[in-house]
Design a protein around this motif. Structure first.
Motif, PDB file in Angstrom:
ATOM      1  N   ALA A 252       1.011  -0.979   0.437  1.00  0.00           N
ATOM      2  CA  ALA A 252       0.569  -0.227   0.315  1.00  0.00           C
ATOM      3  C   ALA A 252       0.658   1.708   0.329  1.00  0.00           C
ATOM      4  O   ALA A 252       2.022   1.320   0.295  1.00  0.00           O
ATOM      5  CB  ALA A 252      -0.129  -0.273   1.197  1.00  0.00           C
ATOM      6  N   GLU A 253       0.262   2.416  -0.449  1.00  0.00           N
ATOM      7  CA  GLU A 253       1.227   3.788  -0.511  1.00  0.00           C
ATOM      8  C   GLU A 253       0.192   4.413  -0.215  1.00  0.00           C
ATOM      9  O   GLU A 253      -1.124   4.789  -0.696  1.00  0.00           O
ATOM     10  CB  GLU A 253       2.079   3.695  -2.206  1.00  0.00           C
ATOM     11  N   LEU A 254       0.420   5.271   0.387  1.00  0.00           N
ATOM     12  CA  LEU A 254      -0.273   6.589   0.765  1.00  0.00           C
ATOM     13  C   LEU A 254      -0.088   7.611  -0.601  1.00  0.00           C
ATOM     14  O   LEU A 254       1.320   8.272  -1.106  1.00  0.00           O
ATOM     15  CB  LEU A 254       0.391   7.086   2.078  1.00  0.00           C
ATOM     16  N   ARG A 255      -1.112   7.988  -0.799  1.00  0.00           N
ATOM     17  CA  ARG A 255      -1.321   8.867  -2.286  1.00  0.00           C
ATOM     18  C   ARG A 255      -2.139  10.233  -1.847  1.00  0.00           C
ATOM     19  O   ARG A 255      -2.865  10.450  -1.889  1.00  0.00           O
ATOM     20  CB  ARG A 255      -1.829   8.497  -3.527  1.00  0.00           C
ATOM     21  N   TRP A 256      -1.355  11.320  -2.848  1.00  0.00           N
ATOM     22  CA  TRP A 256      -2.635  12.549  -2.678  1.00  0.00           C
ATOM     23  C   TRP A 256      -3.514  12.971  -3.702  1.00  0.00           C
ATOM     24  O   TRP A 256      -3.143  12.134  -4.496  1.00  0.00           O
ATOM     25  CB  TRP A 256      -1.252  13.654  -2.142  1.00  0.00           C
ATOM     26  N   ASP A 257      -5.028  12.902  -3.332  1.00  0.00           N
ATOM     27  CA  ASP A 257      -5.730  12.367  -4.464  1.00  0.00           C
ATOM     28  C   ASP A 257      -6.072  14.545  -4.296  1.00  0.00           C
ATOM     29  O   ASP A 257      -6.602  14.905  -3.832  1.00  0.00           O
ATOM     30  CB  ASP A 257      -6.866  12.595  -4.233  1.00  0.00           C
ATOM     31  N   ALA A 258      -5.359  14.858  -5.865  1.00  0.00           N
ATOM     32  CA  ALA A 258      -5.724  16.391  -5.571  1.00  0.00           C
ATOM     33  C   ALA A 258      -7.343  16.539  -6.255  1.00  0.00           C
ATOM     34  O   ALA A 258      -7.471  17.089  -5.766  1.00  0.00           O
ATOM     35  CB  ALA A 258      -5.339  16.657  -7.788  1.00  0.00           C
ATOM     36  N   SER A 259      -7.418  16.044  -7.038  1.00  0.00           N
ATOM     37  CA  SER A 259      -9.270  15.848  -6.926  1.00  0.00           C
ATOM     38  C   SER A 259     -10.265  16.409  -5.529  1.00  0.00           C
ATOM     39  O   SER A 259     -10.917  17.549  -5.353  1.00  0.00           O
ATOM     40  CB  SER A 259      -9.972  15.210  -7.684  1.00  0.00           C
ATOM     41  N   ALA A 260     -10.217  15.264  -4.649  1.00  0.00           N
ATOM     42  CA  ALA A 260     -10.393  15.278  -3.568  1.00  0.00           C
ATOM     43  C   ALA A 260      -9.854  16.339  -2.380  1.00  0.00           C
ATOM     44  O   ALA A 260     -10.318  16.408  -1.266  1.00  0.00           O
ATOM     45  CB  ALA A 260     -10.516  13.318  -2.526  1.00  0.00           C
TER      46      ALA A 260
END
Length: 194
Positions: A104-112
Motif C-alpha cells: 500500500a502507498e499513501l497518495r495525494w488525491d488532487a481532485s478530493a
C-alpha cells in the motif's frame, strides 16, 4: 446452466457477517445440499456479489477454488471450535492473511484534496483475492461474542448467522423462509393436538 440451477446455487447472504456468508457458500443436507463455489470463476463472482473483491483480477488465479474451499473448511472449524471454547488450527487463515497482503502507498488525491491509501493492483494470487474473507474471519473470531454466532433453528438448515438484533433472540437464518416454516409447523402441531 439453466435458470433453475442458478437459483439452486445462489448464495444465501443471511449471516450478517462476511465470514459467515462465506461459510454459508455450502449449505443444506442430503438432496438439499448446495455448493455455491464450483469453479475459480464462481469464487470471483461470489466476492463481487458481496462487495469483497479487492480489485478486478486481470485473470482468475489458478487454484482459487481449492484455496477458497480449504479456507471455508478452516473457517467453519474455527467458528465451531470457538463457539464451544475449544482450539482449532488457524494455519490456513494465517496463510491467507500472510500471503494476501498487497503493498500500500499513501497518495495525494488532487481532485478530493485529501490523502488516500492506494493498494497496488498487479496480478493478485488466490490469497490476495481471499484476503478480505480471512480478515473478516479474524475479526469475527476476535471481536464477536461467540454466543451471538448461531446456526439456524430451521429443520435441516445449516446456515450460520451473527445475531445483531437488539434483543439477541434471532433464531432463523431468514424469518421469511425458515422462520415461517417453523411457525407453520408449530401451528399445525397445536391444531392437531387440540
Amino acid at each position: 446452466m439453466s435458470e433453475h440451477n442458478i437459483e439452486e446455487t445462489a448464495p444465501r447472504l443471511v449471516g450478517d457477517n462476511l465470514a459467515l456468508d462465506f461459510i454459508n457458500t455450502e449449505y443444506g443436507l442430503g438432496p438439499l445440499h448446495r455448493e455455491v463455489l464450483s469453479s475459480d470463476q464462481s469464487v470471483v463472482d461470489w466476492l463481487r456479489i458481496v462487495g469483497a473483491l479487492p480489485v478486478e483480477p486481470e485473470r482468475v488465479p489458478r487454484g482459487l477454488l481449492a484455496l477458497a474451499r480449504e479456507l471455508r473448511a478452516s473457517a467453519r472449524a474455527l467458528v465451531e471450535a470457538r463457539r464451544v471454547g475449544r482450539w482449532a488450527d488457524p494455519a490456513v487463515v494465517n496463510q491467507v492473511l500472510a500471503r494476501g497482503q498487497r503493498p500500500a502507498e499513501l497518495r495525494w488525491d488532487a481532485s478530493a484534496k485529501d490523502f488516500r491509501i492506494e493498494r497496488q493492483a498487479g496480478a493478485l494470487d488466490a490469497s490476495g483475492l481471499l484476503l478480505p474473507v480471512a480478515e473478516a474471519l479474524a475479526r469475527l473470531l476476535v471481536d464477536v461474542d461467540p454466543t451471538l454466532v448461531r446456526q439456524c433453528e430451521g429443520h435441516n438448515c445449516t446456515l450460520l448467522f451473527q445475531d445483531i438484533t437488539k434483543s439477541h433472540r434471532r433464531r432463523w437464518c431468514s424469518m421469511a423462509v425458515c422462520g415461517n416454516r417453523m411457525k407453520v409447523a408449530a401451528f399445525r402441531t397445536r391444531r392437531h393436538a387440540g
